[in-house]
Motif scaffolding. Structure first.
Motif, PDB file in Angstrom:
ATOM      1  N   UNK A 158       0.835  -1.208   0.000  1.00 47.75           N
ATOM      2  CA  UNK A 158       0.000   0.000   0.000  1.00 47.75           C
ATOM      3  C   UNK A 158       0.871   1.260   0.000  1.00 47.75           C
ATOM      4  N   UNK A 159       1.944   1.230   0.760  1.00 51.97           N
ATOM      5  CA  UNK A 159       2.831   2.397   0.821  1.00 51.97           C
ATOM      6  C   UNK A 159       3.645   2.558  -0.460  1.00 51.97           C
ATOM      7  N   UNK A 160       4.258   1.462  -0.907  1.00 53.23           N
ATOM      8  CA  UNK A 160       5.229   1.559  -1.998  1.00 53.23           C
ATOM      9  C   UNK A 160       4.599   1.572  -3.383  1.00 53.23           C
ATOM     10  N   UNK A 163       0.808   1.612  -3.977  1.00 57.07           N
ATOM     11  CA  UNK A 163      -0.534   2.195  -4.085  1.00 57.07           C
ATOM     12  C   UNK A 163      -0.603   3.616  -3.542  1.00 57.07           C
ATOM     13  N   UNK A 164       0.527   4.155  -3.113  1.00 61.62           N
ATOM     14  CA  UNK A 164       0.614   5.564  -2.743  1.00 61.62           C
ATOM     15  C   UNK A 164      -0.067   5.951  -1.451  1.00 61.62           C
ATOM     16  N   UNK A 165      -0.285   4.997  -0.536  1.00 62.88           N
ATOM     17  CA  UNK A 165      -0.938   5.324   0.744  1.00 62.88           C
ATOM     18  C   UNK A 165       0.151   5.378   1.818  1.00 62.88           C
ATOM     19  N   UNK A 166       0.658   6.558   2.060  1.00 70.40           N
ATOM     20  CA  UNK A 166       1.787   6.711   2.979  1.00 70.40           C
ATOM     21  C   UNK A 166       1.362   6.863   4.433  1.00 70.40           C
ATOM     22  N   UNK A 167       0.066   7.139   4.678  1.00 69.15           N
ATOM     23  CA  UNK A 167      -0.384   7.383   6.049  1.00 69.15           C
ATOM     24  C   UNK A 167      -1.082   6.178   6.674  1.00 69.15           C
ATOM     25  N   UNK A 168      -1.058   5.011   6.031  1.00 73.57           N
ATOM     26  CA  UNK A 168      -1.715   3.829   6.590  1.00 73.57           C
ATOM     27  C   UNK A 168      -0.915   3.301   7.769  1.00 73.57           C
ATOM     28  N   UNK A 169      -1.604   3.075   8.867  1.00 68.13           N
ATOM     29  CA  UNK A 169      -0.955   2.598  10.088  1.00 68.13           C
ATOM     30  C   UNK A 169      -1.710   1.368  10.601  1.00 68.13           C
ATOM     31  N   UNK A 180      -4.977  -4.639  -2.009  1.00 65.89           N
ATOM     32  CA  UNK A 180      -6.012  -4.019  -2.834  1.00 65.89           C
ATOM     33  C   UNK A 180      -7.294  -3.753  -2.060  1.00 65.89           C
ATOM     34  N   UNK A 181      -7.715  -4.726  -1.239  1.00 66.27           N
ATOM     35  CA  UNK A 181      -8.933  -4.544  -0.435  1.00 66.27           C
ATOM     36  C   UNK A 181      -8.743  -3.456   0.616  1.00 66.27           C
ATOM     37  N   UNK A 182      -7.591  -3.449   1.261  1.00 69.84           N
ATOM     38  CA  UNK A 182      -7.308  -2.419   2.273  1.00 69.84           C
ATOM     39  C   UNK A 182      -7.302  -1.030   1.638  1.00 69.84           C
ATOM     40  N   UNK A 183      -6.641  -0.896   0.496  1.00 67.53           N
ATOM     41  CA  UNK A 183      -6.554   0.404  -0.166  1.00 67.53           C
ATOM     42  C   UNK A 183      -7.936   0.903  -0.587  1.00 67.53           C
TER      43      UNK A 183
END
Length: 398
Positions: A216-218, A220-226, A325-328
């Protein structure tokens, strides 16, 4: 009825089996039954304790091994002595990986009905535990028909048992959840993190979940997922090393054990609840999150589809990319989160502890009925014999 539950683990040890025991024992005691729980004596606990209207008897036990929970050996003789002191109408065994508990229940079946409550799929385990689990379950298959009844916690487990043991007809009694009617704590509604709750063991799929966070970070561009992970277990160090290797130290928090009150707040505040288990006979933690209207991302494994229903997105087990994919998708789509949250809340309402207690009570009454009928017939025969003897006896006048 006088009821005896057998399980080496109980309060204050946290776990799904132990939660079911606590809630069902409490419910049956509230309905006027005399309820006992026989378990292992854990550090810091008393040999005898009155709890929520029922009696807990804890027996001296030897623990060994680093697996969580470790192996426990109480002893067949000690267990049977405790059961016979209680003299219950029915015994219900809940933990099939303790051979002494299984043997004690089977030996007691000549005196009273004995029920087996089956919580997990066949041969569940990973690594060196898997072959041991398979051997244990195959041995249990040999004796399973000797129980008066077999209870399972999902339709998946029922079908699995029926496939392995022809003619067996288990009874499905789902685990329950607390149906929250109160409003969520205001300070819990941050919705800025994912949450996973459970033992840190390979079958829970946490390696794939951490890999999905990296995707997701690398990619799918979601850098704030924790991600926040609640639980303890043998995978802890391995998961920490994986997190460090992927550079996710700022994205993954290991919270260890947290009390139920804190766990509820964490569940209420998560954006998505994750349960990527490879093997899961039901999925109690997922249904608990669904009562808080949290959307679920889980694997389509064993009993999880039954638990989740339309309350989230199911992906194939051991698939970090599908998981990512589901998380994003849910992370970025508030409408989808609310829709799955509402559907999950409606689905979770069928899994009430009151229903589990009622169905358990009905089953116990059914297995005890033949014994009661037999006792009544024996009493009638004795009375008839006495009456016939009194008619045939000579009169004192003669």
């Amino acid at each position: 009825m006088r009821i005896c539950f057998l399980n080496p683990w109980f309060e204050p040890y946290p776990g799904g089996i132990e939660r079911r025991l606590l809630m069902v024992a409490t419910g049956l005691a509230a309905r006027g039954h005399e309820v006992h729980v026989v378990c292992a004596l854990l550090a810091g606990t008393a040999p005898e304790e009155r709890m929520h209207g029922f009696q807990v008897t804890r027996l001296p036990t030897v623990f060994f091994g680093r697996y969580r929970p470790p192996f426990a050996f109480t002893g067949v003789r000690r267990l049977r002595e405790a059961i016979q002191r209680i003299d219950p109408d029915v015994v219900d065994l809940h933990y099939r990986w303790a051979p002494d508990y299984t043997a004690a229940a089977l030996l007691e079946r000549r005196k009273r009905p004995c029920v087996l409550t089956y919580h997990n799929g066949h041969g569940e385990g990973a690594g060196w535990m898997r072959p041991l689990s398979q051997i244990n379950d195959r041995l249990l298959d040999v004796f399973i028909r000797r129980f008066s009844a077999v209870v399972v916690v999902s339709e998946y487990v029922r079908a699995d048992l029926e496939r392995r043991s022809r003619g067996l007809r288990p009874t499905t009694i789902y685990n329950g959840v607390m149906l929250r009617s109160h409003e969520l704590p205001a300070n819990s509604l941050h919705e800025d993190y994912l949450l996973s709750v459970g033992r840190l063991v390979p079958t829970k799929g946490l390696r794939e979940l951490i890999a999905a966070i990296a995707i997701c970070r690398d990619e799918l561009g979601i850098s704030d997922m924790r991600l926040r992970i609640v639980g303890l277990g043998p995978e802890f160090q391995r998961l920490q090393r994986q997190t460090a290797r992927l550079g996710l130290g700022d994205h993954v928090d290991f919270l260890g054990y947290v009390p139920d009150s804190e766990k509820d707040v964490l569940m209420a505040g998560c954006r998505i609840f994750c349960m990527p288990s490879h093997r899961e006979s039901f999925g109690m933690a997922a249904t608990e999150a669904m009562t808080l209207r949290r959307p679920i991302v889980a694997c389509a494994a064993e009993g999880l589809p039954e638990a989740v229903g339309r309350g989230g997105i199911l992906v194939p087990p051991r698939s970090p990319r599908e998981l990512a994919g589901a998380l994003a998708f849910l992370w970025n789509d508030e409408t989808a989160r609310r829709s799955h949250g509402a559907a999950g809340f409606a689905h979770a309402r069928q899994f009430s502890w009151d229903r589990a207690v009622s169905e358990t009570e009905r089953l116990f009454e059914e297995v005890c009925a033949p014994r009661s009928t037999s006792s009544r017939l024996s009493l009638r025969r004795v009375r008839r014999g006495r009456l016939a003897g009194s008619r045939q006896a000579p009169s004192p006048e003669h």
